[in-house]
Every structure is written in C-alpha cells, then in structure tokens.
Design a protein around this motif. Structure first.
Motif, PDB file in Angstrom:
ATOM      1  N   ASN A   1       0.844  -1.193   0.000  1.00  0.00           N
ATOM      2  CA  ASN A   1       0.000   0.000   0.000  1.00  0.00           C
ATOM      3  C   ASN A   1       0.880   1.244   0.000  1.00  0.00           C
ATOM      4  O   ASN A   1       1.848   1.331   0.760  1.00  0.00           O
ATOM      5  N   VAL A   2       0.544   2.195  -0.847  1.00  0.00           N
ATOM      6  CA  VAL A   2       1.319   3.437  -0.942  1.00  0.00           C
ATOM      7  C   VAL A   2       0.792   4.502   0.010  1.00  0.00           C
ATOM      8  O   VAL A   2       1.443   5.532   0.214  1.00  0.00           O
ATOM      9  N   ALA A   3      -0.373   4.256   0.597  1.00  0.00           N
ATOM     10  CA  ALA A   3      -0.962   5.174   1.581  1.00  0.00           C
ATOM     11  C   ALA A   3      -1.952   4.385   2.425  1.00  0.00           C
ATOM     12  O   ALA A   3      -2.414   3.311   2.021  1.00  0.00           O
ATOM     13  N   ASP A   4      -2.297   4.885   3.600  1.00  0.00           N
ATOM     14  CA  ASP A   4      -3.327   4.249   4.414  1.00  0.00           C
ATOM     15  C   ASP A   4      -4.632   4.216   3.625  1.00  0.00           C
ATOM     16  O   ASP A   4      -4.977   5.192   2.943  1.00  0.00           O
ATOM     17  N   LYS A  18      -2.613  -0.285   6.205  1.00  0.00           N
ATOM     18  CA  LYS A  18      -1.750   0.876   6.443  1.00  0.00           C
ATOM     19  C   LYS A  18      -0.716   0.998   5.333  1.00  0.00           C
ATOM     20  O   LYS A  18      -0.371   0.018   4.667  1.00  0.00           O
ATOM     21  N   GLU A  19      -0.200   2.197   5.157  1.00  0.00           N
ATOM     22  CA  GLU A  19       0.880   2.438   4.208  1.00  0.00           C
ATOM     23  C   GLU A  19       2.017   1.447   4.495  1.00  0.00           C
ATOM     24  O   GLU A  19       2.401   1.231   5.644  1.00  0.00           O
TER      25      GLU A  19
END
Length: 162
Positions: free
Chosen positions: A36-39, A44-45
């Motif tokens: 994941n690149v962001a939450d 979560k990131e």
C-alpha cells in the motif's frame, strides 16, 4: 489481450496464503508483492496490498481487501496431480495447515478457499470411449474423500478391490 488471472480476496493474510499455496506443487512462485502506498481501507501504508504468484504455472493474485469475505465451493481451484504421491502430498499439506476434507477430492483450505486435488489420470478415465468403464470410475470417485488412484484404476478396469 492478456490472460485471465483469478484474484483471491483476503483480510490481511494474502502474503501468508500465497506463500502456502506456492509450497504445494512444483512450478510455483511468488512473482511480485505490491505494498500500500498510503493508508486505506485495505491496510496501512507499507502493508501488503497485492501478491502476484503462480501455482503449477497458473497465475493468481491475492488481494488484501480490508474485510473478511466468505468463499463458496461454487468456484474452486483444481490441482492436477501426476500420481498418488502428489495427491497425498498436496492433500496432507492442506490438512496439516487447517484444511477441511470434502467429498470427491475437494478440500477447503484454512482460508476457506475450495480446492480440487485430482490425479490427471482421472480425466483419462472419464473421457474413455468405454462408457461403462468411465461410469465405474465416476461411481468410485463419488464414494471417496481423498482420491485413490489405484482404487479408481481398479474400478475403471472392472476389477474388485484387493
């Protein structure tokens, strides 16, 4: 157009599941892990979002979707096994890791995914021009949980159990 690639939904354990699946049979590997690149709702990131992998050369994707979903046996993944040794190996790996046996070579893994563990020779039996032999093999299979290659062969050949 590219290949059709099944995507399997998980709730945080996509990478764990993919690692288990690639351990089952040869020609299997994890090919890519996307974080994941962001939450977001799936995690979560930095957490694992998608795992691309192959099982017996078949591409699959495991997605951490952010919530629990239930699988159904209406869709299953089939492993064509070369022989009884491979049937036993795959079957026992599922059982040892929380699997639940079903009828006719079907088994649910600990994530709830439905699999069919089938010896390749079963397809030869069922497609035989000898319809009586094919029917005997089918009837024998319907009485089994884990498929037994020799018992299927004896049924196909019209020989009684030893």
């Amino acid at each position: 157009m590219s290949k059709l690639v099944p995507c399997m939904w998980f709730n945080g354990d996509a990478e764990e599941a993919a690692k288990f699946y690639v351990s089952l049979v040869p020609n299997s590997a994890i090919t890519h892990v996307q974080h994941n690149v962001a939450d977001n709702p799936s995690g979560k990131e930095g957490s694992v979002l998608v795992v691309e992998f192959t099982v017996a050369g078949q591409p699959l994707v495991a997605l951490n979707g952010g919530m629990k979903v239930e699988y159904t046996h209406a869709l299953s993944l089939m492993i064509h096994c070369d022989d009884q040794v491979q049937v036993d190996s795959v079957w026992n790996a599922f059982l040892a890791n929380g699997g639940k046996e079903q009828q006719c070579g079907w088994i649910y893994d600990r994530y709830g995914v439905s699999w069919q563990v089938v010896p390749k020779v079963m397809f030869d039996f069922l497609s035989s021009p000898d319809k009586s032999a094919a029917a005997r093999a089918m009837q024998a299979m319907m009485k089994m949980v884990k498929l037994d290659v020799e018992a299927l062969r004896r049924a196909f050949e019209g020989k009684s159990a030893a």
